[in-house]
Design a protein around this motif. Sequence first.
Motif, mmCIF file in Angstrom:
data_model
loop_
_atom_site.group_PDB
_atom_site.id
_atom_site.type_symbol
_atom_site.label_atom_id
_atom_site.label_comp_id
_atom_site.label_asym_id
_atom_site.label_seq_id
_atom_site.Cartn_x
_atom_site.Cartn_y
_atom_site.Cartn_z
ATOM 1 N N GLN A 90 -4.274 4.285 0.241
ATOM 2 C CA GLN A 90 -4.522 4.758 1.604
ATOM 3 C C GLN A 90 -5.293 3.762 2.472
ATOM 4 O O GLN A 90 -5.190 3.796 3.691
ATOM 5 C CB GLN A 90 -5.303 6.081 1.558
ATOM 6 C CG GLN A 90 -4.629 7.163 0.735
ATOM 7 C CD GLN A 90 -3.224 7.493 1.201
ATOM 8 O OE1 GLN A 90 -2.982 7.629 2.401
ATOM 9 N NE2 GLN A 90 -2.297 7.606 0.270
ATOM 10 N N SER A 91 -6.074 2.882 1.846
ATOM 11 C CA SER A 91 -6.956 1.992 2.614
ATOM 12 C C SER A 91 -6.405 0.566 2.644
ATOM 13 O O SER A 91 -6.302 -0.089 1.611
ATOM 14 C CB SER A 91 -8.360 1.985 2.006
ATOM 15 O OG SER A 91 -8.943 3.266 2.072
ATOM 16 N N THR A 103 -12.194 3.540 -5.608
ATOM 17 C CA THR A 103 -11.305 3.625 -4.448
ATOM 18 C C THR A 103 -10.268 2.512 -4.470
ATOM 19 O O THR A 103 -10.610 1.343 -4.632
ATOM 20 C CB THR A 103 -12.114 3.515 -3.140
ATOM 21 O OG1 THR A 103 -13.117 4.529 -3.118
ATOM 22 C CG2 THR A 103 -11.205 3.659 -1.928
ATOM 23 N N ALA A 141 0.830 -1.207 0.000
ATOM 24 C CA ALA A 141 0.000 0.000 0.000
ATOM 25 C C ALA A 141 0.866 1.259 0.000
ATOM 26 O O ALA A 141 0.580 2.228 -0.718
ATOM 27 C CB ALA A 141 -0.932 -0.002 1.206
ATOM 28 N N ARG A 142 1.928 1.247 0.793
ATOM 29 C CA ARG A 142 2.843 2.396 0.835
ATOM 30 C C ARG A 142 3.465 2.634 -0.537
ATOM 31 O O ARG A 142 3.492 3.770 -1.026
ATOM 32 C CB ARG A 142 3.937 2.146 1.875
ATOM 33 C CG ARG A 142 5.011 3.225 1.931
ATOM 34 C CD ARG A 142 6.143 2.828 2.857
ATOM 35 N NE ARG A 142 6.847 1.639 2.394
ATOM 36 C CZ ARG A 142 7.828 1.653 1.485
ATOM 37 N NH1 ARG A 142 8.189 2.800 0.926
ATOM 38 N NH2 ARG A 142 8.439 0.547 1.125
ATOM 39 N N ASN A 196 0.929 3.905 -3.026
ATOM 40 C CA ASN A 196 0.198 5.089 -2.553
ATOM 41 C C ASN A 196 -1.288 4.796 -2.366
ATOM 42 O O ASN A 196 -2.152 5.612 -2.698
ATOM 43 C CB ASN A 196 0.379 6.263 -3.526
ATOM 44 C CG ASN A 196 0.069 7.596 -2.874
ATOM 45 O OD1 ASN A 196 0.263 7.769 -1.667
ATOM 46 N ND2 ASN A 196 -0.428 8.540 -3.657
ATOM 47 N N GLY A 233 4.858 12.253 -1.890
ATOM 48 C CA GLY A 233 4.956 12.332 -0.439
ATOM 49 C C GLY A 233 6.058 13.278 -0.029
ATOM 50 O O GLY A 233 6.854 13.737 -0.839
#
Length: 321
Positions: free
Chosen positions: A119-120, A192, A113-114, A117, A313
Amino acid sequence: MQEEREILIVKAGRQTPFSRGVLAQTLSQAGARSELAYQIAGEIRAELIAEEIFTVEEEEVIARVREKLVKKDAMVVGRLDKWRILRESTEPIVVLIGGATGVGTSTLAADVARRLNIQSVIGTDSIREVLRRAVSPDLLPALHKSSYAIPPEDIRVTVEGEDTTLLGFRVQASQVAVGIEALVDRGLKEGTNLVIEGVHLVPENVMEKYRSHPNVCSIVVYLSDEAAHRSRFYVRALGTAMRRPAEEYISHFKEIRKIHDYIVRSAHRTGVKTVENLSIENTSDAAVEIVANRVSGIAETAVKRPSLLFDAGEPSASESP
């Protein structure tokens, strides 16, 4: 002493200060080694200053990055190209990471996820907990037990000759699947990005449903070495502040390995990609590559976000511009 001039990166009418931290973070997320990422970022900044280039297009920075990567780590070039497509695409991406308790699905999910990018990040244990609040133990008793410790009396439907551990696990997984599918369907409908991880992502159940969906990528994580798997529970117990002692998992290790082997066999039967989690860095590289190969086709044709380095970021406090 003369103050060093700021370098500005520009794209589509926007501009942002050049930051070694942001550029290095971008390269690291794409799969470059951390030390190499910072080395390249530093070299590019030094070159721009030496050439007295204080306003530079983002594509020029990326071109310089590619040129250096070809010489220093050519394998990362292909990853960077695919990773850029994913990061800049507006197409929703749903990543499903399944695997038995203790193999590292939650750690992998957080890192994937990192890097993408996203978020959930949602664990299937959390989905199960929500369902437990909505459904009483009298109605669905198997839902209220650990996935590896469901007694035969809570299964209610028995199959002659069936292993009760696997039967109980499949019963609970099918119940949790209702919540998983609701989240996936809503994520796809609303555009999403999601990462969902956990033991309840059974390849022949939830993952099979989305097998042909171009926006969904399914991965199963495994550990072939039982000793390595067993040792992970002690690390897990420390990481969760001893909320659940390692001994509880170890006492059910035989059942957990049955579920582990079942999930892996199920993945092989259904064609779901499998990754052995010996090293989180290597596993994350492999997982991101699987996701990129799976969804890069739709991402390439989608509307693009305006930038890569602008939205990568911010550097940490220790990272100077």
